[in-house]
Write a protein that holds these residues in place. Structure first.
Motif: not given
Length: 283
Positions: A146-147, A150-151, A153-154, A165-167
């Protein structure tokens, strides 16, 4: 780990042996279980060259005959011949390395050096082409991954027009279906060990819906490798209590950099618009 094994670990350069085993496995048709054994063996160097079939079977969670069959699947007459070849490769890597060669930092340096092959590969070119062509761009990563999702996607939201982003595993199928309905033609998934079943299911669903799948994983022998249209390998560091993902971070940001470079004018415009807002949230 015994003192003897620690001494052995410090006196051998196992990178060459790992590459040898990985290359050998990629040149033969292996079953999912056999790929699982090889993947486990890659995390056991250099000790694995001196283990019995029973010990390897216990550590890989398979039966002893399964380990024996792996040796024949790799082209050897039996396990003794395979182990002899493995020992030869491991021992030939003996070098006068510093005692801390296999520290966590040194292991990550090795992972990053190996990452160069991925960044310069045709697979990377294909991944960039697929991700640059899709809108929206869906990014999937569950649990340990997930990290990374997110990284990516940010920063991706700053230069690409539509990124999601899908976590959350509970709504992942709906998210993939929604992406397809919105016109997405490709999906980016981060899948690091231990591989979440929901991530693999999402990758397979995306392909069923006609989307290309770009997957970032730790090994080309991942059990879902065949479900990826493009598999990009970012080895994880295993020298600490938990895996470290330095190579995964570098691969993620390199992938985004290459995608952004396919439309430099759009990228520049979006970056300038973002910079105009920085003063609103920076001290």
């Amino acid at each position: 780990m015994t003192l003897q094994n620690r001494t052995l670990q410090n006196s051998l350069d196992t990178g060459r042996a790992e590459d040898w085993l990985l290359d050998l496995a990629q040149r033969h048709r292996l079953s999912p279980t056999q790929r699982q054994i090889v993947q486990r063996m890659l995390g056991l160097f250099p000790d694995v060259a001196f283990l019995s079939t029973i010990e390897i079977a216990e550590r890989a969670g398979v039966s002893q005959p399964t380990v024996t069959r792996l040796a024949t699947a790799l082209g050897f007459a039996g396990f003794p011949e395979f182990r002899a070849a493995l020992r030869e490769v491991v021992l030939s890597g003996r070098a006068g390395a510093a005692p801390d060669r296999h520290s966590a930092v040194d292991l990550e340096v090795g992972n990053l050096a190996g990452l160069k092959r991925t960044l310069d590969s045709e697979r990377m070119t294909s991944a960039v082409r697929l991700l640059a062509a899709t809108a929206p761009l869906g990014v999937v990563g569950l649990r340990a991954s997930a990290a990374l999702a997110d990284y990516f996607g940010y920063f991706a939201r700053r230069v690409l027009p539509a990124v999601s982003v899908h976590t959350d595993a509970s709504c992942l199928d709906d998210a993939v279906l929604g992406l397809r309905h919105q016109g997405a033609t490709a999906l980016l998934a981060f899948a690091m060990p231990r591989y979440p079943a929901a991530t693999v299911a999402a990758i397979r669903l995306a392909r069923q819906l006609g989307m290309a799948t770009v997957v970032v994983a730790d090994s080309p022998l991942a059990p879902f490798a065949a479900d990826a249209d493009v598999l990009l390998v970012a080895p994880v560091g295993t020298g600490l209590l938990f895996d470290s993902h330095a190579a995964g971070v570098v691969l993620a940001i390199s992938l985004l950099d290459a995608v952004a470079a396919t439309d430099p004018q759009r990228t520049q415009q979006r970056l300038e618009a973002h910079e105009a807002l920085v003063g609103r949230w920076m001290l």
